[in-house]
Design a protein around this motif. Structure first.
Motif, PDB file in Angstrom:
ATOM      1  N   VAL A  89       2.181   2.089  45.504  1.00  0.00           N
ATOM      2  CA  VAL A  89       2.226   3.509  45.159  1.00  0.00           C
ATOM      3  C   VAL A  89       3.506   4.148  45.651  1.00  0.00           C
ATOM      4  CG1 VAL A  89       1.117   5.738  45.532  1.00  0.00           C
ATOM      5  CG2 VAL A  89      -0.286   3.730  45.077  1.00  0.00           C
ATOM      6  N   LYS A  90       3.908   3.784  46.865  1.00  0.00           N
ATOM      7  CA  LYS A  90       5.134   4.351  47.416  1.00  0.00           C
ATOM      8  C   LYS A  90       6.357   3.882  46.645  1.00  0.00           C
ATOM      9  CE  LYS A  90       3.312   4.998  52.081  1.00  0.00           C
ATOM     10  NZ  LYS A  90       3.381   4.603  53.510  1.00  0.00           N
ATOM     11  N   GLU A  91       6.329   2.629  46.179  1.00  0.00           N
ATOM     12  CA  GLU A  91       7.446   2.113  45.399  1.00  0.00           C
ATOM     13  C   GLU A  91       7.613   2.849  44.077  1.00  0.00           C
ATOM     14  OE1 GLU A  91       6.746  -1.993  44.838  1.00  0.00           O
ATOM     15  OE2 GLU A  91       7.306  -2.581  46.889  1.00  0.00           O
ATOM     16  N   GLU A  92       6.508   3.323  43.517  1.00  0.00           N
ATOM     17  CA  GLU A  92       6.553   3.992  42.212  1.00  0.00           C
ATOM     18  C   GLU A  92       6.720   5.505  42.337  1.00  0.00           C
ATOM     19  OE1 GLU A  92       3.328   2.920  39.683  1.00  0.00           O
ATOM     20  OE2 GLU A  92       3.618   0.760  39.943  1.00  0.00           O
ATOM     21  N   GLU A  93       6.932   5.993  43.536  1.00  0.00           N
ATOM     22  CA  GLU A  93       7.107   7.424  43.729  1.00  0.00           C
ATOM     23  C   GLU A  93       8.310   7.933  42.934  1.00  0.00           C
ATOM     24  OE1 GLU A  93       7.488  10.639  47.415  1.00  0.00           O
ATOM     25  OE2 GLU A  93       7.307   8.483  47.807  1.00  0.00           O
ATOM     26  N   GLY A  94       8.118   9.014  42.220  1.00  0.00           N
ATOM     27  CA  GLY A  94       9.183   9.587  41.395  1.00  0.00           C
ATOM     28  C   GLY A  94       9.261   9.010  40.001  1.00  0.00           C
ATOM     29  N   GLU A  95       8.434   8.007  39.705  1.00  0.00           N
ATOM     30  CA  GLU A  95       8.441   7.401  38.370  1.00  0.00           C
ATOM     31  C   GLU A  95       7.445   8.094  37.442  1.00  0.00           C
ATOM     32  OE1 GLU A  95       9.442   2.832  39.854  1.00  0.00           O
ATOM     33  OE2 GLU A  95       7.643   3.253  38.660  1.00  0.00           O
ATOM     34  N   GLY A  96       7.518   7.745  36.174  1.00  0.00           N
ATOM     35  CA  GLY A  96       6.549   8.198  35.173  1.00  0.00           C
ATOM     36  C   GLY A  96       5.873   7.003  34.547  1.00  0.00           C
ATOM     37  N   CYS A  97       5.036   7.273  33.564  1.00  0.00           N
ATOM     38  CA  CYS A  97       4.271   6.187  32.957  1.00  0.00           C
ATOM     39  C   CYS A  97       4.001   6.490  31.480  1.00  0.00           C
ATOM     40  CB  CYS A  97       2.941   5.996  33.692  1.00  0.00           C
ATOM     41  SG  CYS A  97       1.993   4.564  33.137  1.00  0.00           S
ATOM     42  N   ASN A  98       4.193   5.463  30.673  1.00  0.00           N
ATOM     43  CA  ASN A  98       3.763   5.523  29.273  1.00  0.00           C
ATOM     44  C   ASN A  98       2.540   4.625  29.137  1.00  0.00           C
ATOM     45  OD1 ASN A  98       4.047   3.755  26.487  1.00  0.00           O
ATOM     46  ND2 ASN A  98       4.319   5.938  26.161  1.00  0.00           N
ATOM     47  N   ILE A  99       1.455   5.198  28.638  1.00  0.00           N
ATOM     48  CA  ILE A  99       0.218   4.439  28.467  1.00  0.00           C
ATOM     49  C   ILE A  99      -0.153   4.451  26.990  1.00  0.00           C
ATOM     50  CG2 ILE A  99      -1.140   6.496  29.079  1.00  0.00           C
ATOM     51  CD1 ILE A  99      -3.290   4.581  30.172  1.00  0.00           C
ATOM     52  N   HIS A 100      -0.400   3.279  26.432  1.00  0.00           N
ATOM     53  CA  HIS A 100      -0.748   3.206  25.023  1.00  0.00           C
ATOM     54  C   HIS A 100      -1.768   2.091  24.804  1.00  0.00           C
ATOM     55  CE1 HIS A 100       2.543   0.257  25.397  1.00  0.00           C
ATOM     56  NE2 HIS A 100       1.932  -0.400  24.419  1.00  0.00           N
ATOM     57  N   GLY A 101      -2.530   2.252  23.754  1.00  0.00           N
ATOM     58  CA  GLY A 101      -3.574   1.283  23.435  1.00  0.00           C
ATOM     59  C   GLY A 101      -4.616   1.915  22.542  1.00  0.00           C
ATOM     60  N   SER A 102      -5.831   1.442  22.640  1.00  0.00           N
ATOM     61  CA  SER A 102      -6.900   1.963  21.790  1.00  0.00           C
ATOM     62  C   SER A 102      -8.227   1.912  22.524  1.00  0.00           C
ATOM     63  CB  SER A 102      -6.988   1.162  20.482  1.00  0.00           C
ATOM     64  OG  SER A 102      -7.315  -0.184  20.743  1.00  0.00           O
ATOM     65  N   LEU A 103      -9.116   2.819  22.129  1.00  0.00           N
ATOM     66  CA  LEU A 103     -10.485   2.869  22.635  1.00  0.00           C
ATOM     67  C   LEU A 103     -11.436   2.716  21.465  1.00  0.00           C
ATOM     68  CD1 LEU A 103     -10.300   6.052  24.907  1.00  0.00           C
ATOM     69  CD2 LEU A 103     -10.287   3.693  25.694  1.00  0.00           C
ATOM     70  N   GLU A 104     -12.574   2.093  21.712  1.00  0.00           N
ATOM     71  CA  GLU A 104     -13.627   2.037  20.705  1.00  0.00           C
ATOM     72  C   GLU A 104     -14.857   2.689  21.305  1.00  0.00           C
ATOM     73  OE1 GLU A 104     -15.618  -1.643  18.720  1.00  0.00           O
ATOM     74  OE2 GLU A 104     -13.809  -1.135  17.563  1.00  0.00           O
ATOM     75  N   VAL A 105     -15.236   3.848  20.755  1.00  0.00           N
ATOM     76  CA  VAL A 105     -16.326   4.641  21.324  1.00  0.00           C
ATOM     77  C   VAL A 105     -17.409   4.840  20.266  1.00  0.00           C
ATOM     78  CG1 VAL A 105     -14.785   5.821  22.939  1.00  0.00           C
ATOM     79  CG2 VAL A 105     -15.175   6.807  20.680  1.00  0.00           C
ATOM     80  N   ASN A 106     -18.552   5.322  20.731  1.00  0.00           N
ATOM     81  CA  ASN A 106     -19.624   5.641  19.795  1.00  0.00           C
ATOM     82  C   ASN A 106     -19.210   6.797  18.900  1.00  0.00           C
ATOM     83  OD1 ASN A 106     -21.402   3.697  20.877  1.00  0.00           O
ATOM     84  ND2 ASN A 106     -22.000   5.108  22.512  1.00  0.00           N
ATOM     85  N   LYS A 107     -19.726   6.788  17.681  1.00  0.00           N
ATOM     86  CA  LYS A 107     -19.364   7.827  16.723  1.00  0.00           C
ATOM     87  C   LYS A 107     -20.211   9.078  16.948  1.00  0.00           C
ATOM     88  CE  LYS A 107     -17.985   8.181  11.877  1.00  0.00           C
ATOM     89  NZ  LYS A 107     -18.063   7.548  10.550  1.00  0.00           N
ATOM     90  N   VAL A 108     -20.051   9.635  18.140  1.00  0.00           N
ATOM     91  CA  VAL A 108     -20.708  10.882  18.523  1.00  0.00           C
ATOM     92  C   VAL A 108     -19.703  11.708  19.311  1.00  0.00           C
ATOM     93  CG1 VAL A 108     -23.048   9.906  18.551  1.00  0.00           C
ATOM     94  CG2 VAL A 108     -21.641   9.836  20.631  1.00  0.00           C
ATOM     95  N   ALA A 109     -20.043  12.960  19.578  1.00  0.00           N
ATOM     96  CA  ALA A 109     -19.145  13.825  20.332  1.00  0.00           C
ATOM     97  C   ALA A 109     -18.937  13.267  21.740  1.00  0.00           C
ATOM     98  CB  ALA A 109     -19.711  15.238  20.385  1.00  0.00           C
ATOM     99  N   GLY A 110     -17.751  13.436  22.260  1.00  0.00           N
ATOM    100  CA  GLY A 110     -17.455  12.954  23.601  1.00  0.00           C
ATOM    101  C   GLY A 110     -16.082  13.398  24.042  1.00  0.00           C
ATOM    102  N   ASN A 111     -15.556  12.746  25.059  1.00  0.00           N
ATOM    103  CA  ASN A 111     -14.209  13.071  25.525  1.00  0.00           C
ATOM    104  C   ASN A 111     -13.605  11.858  26.210  1.00  0.00           C
ATOM    105  OD1 ASN A 111     -13.945  13.447  28.689  1.00  0.00           O
ATOM    106  ND2 ASN A 111     -16.001  14.145  28.125  1.00  0.00           N
ATOM    107  N   PHE A 112     -12.302  11.834  26.263  1.00  0.00           N
ATOM    108  CA  PHE A 112     -11.562  10.869  27.077  1.00  0.00           C
ATOM    109  C   PHE A 112     -10.448  11.628  27.771  1.00  0.00           C
ATOM    110  CE2 PHE A 112      -9.515  10.883  22.974  1.00  0.00           C
ATOM    111  CZ  PHE A 112      -8.171  10.760  23.224  1.00  0.00           C
ATOM    112  N   HIS A 113     -10.061  11.155  28.932  1.00  0.00           N
ATOM    113  CA  HIS A 113      -9.047  11.903  29.674  1.00  0.00           C
ATOM    114  C   HIS A 113      -8.189  10.982  30.524  1.00  0.00           C
ATOM    115  CE1 HIS A 113     -12.642  11.824  32.315  1.00  0.00           C
ATOM    116  NE2 HIS A 113     -11.760  11.628  33.271  1.00  0.00           N
ATOM    117  N   PHE A 114      -6.957  11.431  30.727  1.00  0.00           N
ATOM    118  CA  PHE A 114      -5.999  10.767  31.599  1.00  0.00           C
ATOM    119  C   PHE A 114      -5.892  11.603  32.872  1.00  0.00           C
ATOM    120  CE2 PHE A 114      -4.802  10.027  27.202  1.00  0.00           C
ATOM    121  CZ  PHE A 114      -4.682   8.647  27.152  1.00  0.00           C
ATOM    122  N   ALA A 115      -5.951  10.941  34.035  1.00  0.00           N
ATOM    123  CA  ALA A 115      -5.926  11.695  35.272  1.00  0.00           C
ATOM    124  C   ALA A 115      -5.201  10.921  36.355  1.00  0.00           C
ATOM    125  CB  ALA A 115      -7.357  12.010  35.728  1.00  0.00           C
ATOM    126  N   PRO A 116      -4.532  11.617  37.290  1.00  0.00           N
ATOM    127  CA  PRO A 116      -3.902  10.956  38.430  1.00  0.00           C
ATOM    128  C   PRO A 116      -4.942  10.648  39.493  1.00  0.00           C
ATOM    129  CG  PRO A 116      -3.459  13.301  38.497  1.00  0.00           C
ATOM    130  CD  PRO A 116      -4.248  13.052  37.249  1.00  0.00           C
TER     131      PRO A 116
END
Length: 387
Positions: A196-223
């Motif tokens: 964690v200390k080595e990555e201080e000051g860096e950013g991140c690109n996150i990409h991919g896919s999710l497969e969820v149920n076909k109903v209302a919901g949410n997904f979130h990115f958090a530190p």
């Protein structure tokens, strides 16, 4: 008998012929003929181009489909959140939860200039040392079985936590937050704090896919890593992190299902800069099921969506909502169908006939006005009424 039949057919002729001796050709008639021929050619070419192009028929129908899965494709860049601290969670109204998702997810470490430092499958920690500490102290020898301590979060006497992530998972199931990784032998041994200390000051690109149920919901990115406690989702905010989190982000791509030709998703290339301290950025998305059928009959079952945005400042929030970027989605009961098709050939012929007949009729009227006007003018000159 045959002569009588031919006479009857001759009487049905709707286009009586005029003897060529009675034809009268004029210069104005020639000019009008050239102009009308040019217009006919222009309109015929335009109509032919329209005939070659496909037209899209759009219909709205009630979506009666039930169940199924919804694939969410995303590519988001966080210039101020290190990859080690960035997590992805998803949940829906059916009660299904996916915390700290890692499958089908890739992360790219980026520096302050936006250049990629490293690309890796989602995961934290460094390789373990060859002889880790055992549960009751001492070093693991080759002929011993390692069983790491869960530091109070064990569910049974033989429950082992052999990695930092297993300790975090045990804490999550208990509803506890891991406050100091330096006190956890596995985390210290795997170099989590150092990473964690080595990555201080860096950013991140996150990409991919999710497969969820076909109903209302949410997904979130958090530190931070999510934990579950009393049906509420909180964040295990590590002690080594700072108190303020910059959740500025750029959504490079976000789609629900496969791409649809001609459709641009409203959040592609959208960027947001955080100007205040901690906060939560929320996207409220209405997903519209869409079926697209091209001219060859190939069908794409996907989705379109509309979105509204809202930023909630944690300083003004009585409940101190954890920082992050949240996507709340709901499905529309209406389905949109797009069908590509060609205009029929008979329709094309009808338009061509209308063009040729219409232009010649109008040209004939104009020619008649010009011819009779010139004739009347000439007659008045001959009678001496005009000089």
């Amino acid at each position: 008998m045959m002569d009588r039949m031919f006479n009857k057919l001759r009487n049905l002729d709707a286009y009586p012929k005029v003897n060529e001796d009675f034809y009268s050709r004029s210069l104005s008639g020639g000019v009008i003929t050239l102009v009308s021929s040019f217009f006919i050619a222009l309109l015929v070419v335009s109509e032919f181009r329209l005939y070659l192009h496909t037209v899209t028929d759009t219909q709205l129908v009630v979506d009666t489909s039930r169940g199924g899965k919804l694939r969410i494709n995303f590519d988001v860049t966080f210039p101020s959140v290190p990859c080690t601290l960035l997590s992805l969670d998803a949940m829906d109204i059916s009660g299904e939860q996916h915390l700290d998702i890692r499958h089908d997810i890739m992360k790219k470490r980026i520096n302050s200039d936006g250049n990629v430092i490293e690309v890796r499958q989602d995961g934290i920690g460094a390789p373990k040392i060859e002889k880790p500490l055992q549960k009751h102290g001492g070093r693991l020898e080759h002929n011993e079985t390692y069983c790491g301590s869960c530091f109070g979060a064990e569910t049974s006497d033989d429950h082992c936590c052999n990695s930092c992530e297993e300790v975090r998972e045990a804490y999550r199931k208990r509803g506890w937050g891991m406050t100091d990784p330096d006190l956890i032998d596995q985390c210290k041994r795997e170099g989590f704090v150092q990473k964690v200390k080595e990555e201080e000051g860096e950013g991140c690109n996150i990409h991919g896919s999710l497969e969820v149920n076909k109903v209302a919901g949410n997904f979130h990115f958090a530190p931070g890593k999510s934990i579950h406690h009393s049906s509420m989702n909180l964040l295990d905010l590590l002690a080594l992190q700072t108190e303020s989190y910059n959740i500025s982000h750029k959504i490079n791509k976000l789609s629900f299902g496969d791409a649809i030709p001609g459709i641009v998703n409203p959040l592609d290339a959208v960027q947001w800069e955080q100007t205040s301290p901690n906060g939560v950025y929320q996207y409220f998305i209405k997903v519209v099921p869409t079926i697209y059928t091209d001219i060859r009959g190939h069908t794409i079952q996907s989705n379109q969506f509309s979105v509204t945005e809202h930023f909630k400042n944690s300083e003004m929030d009585h409940y101190r909502s954890p920082p992050g970027v949240f996507f709340f989605y709901d499905l529309s009961p209406i389905k949109v169908t797009y069908t590509e098709e060609h205009a029929s050939f008979l329709h094309f012929l009808t338009h061509i006939c209308a063009i040729v007949g219409g232009v010649f009729t109008v040209a004939g009227i104009v020619d008649s006005f010009v011819y009779h006007g010139k004739k009347a003018l000439k007659k008045k000159v001959e009678l001496g009424k005009l000089r």
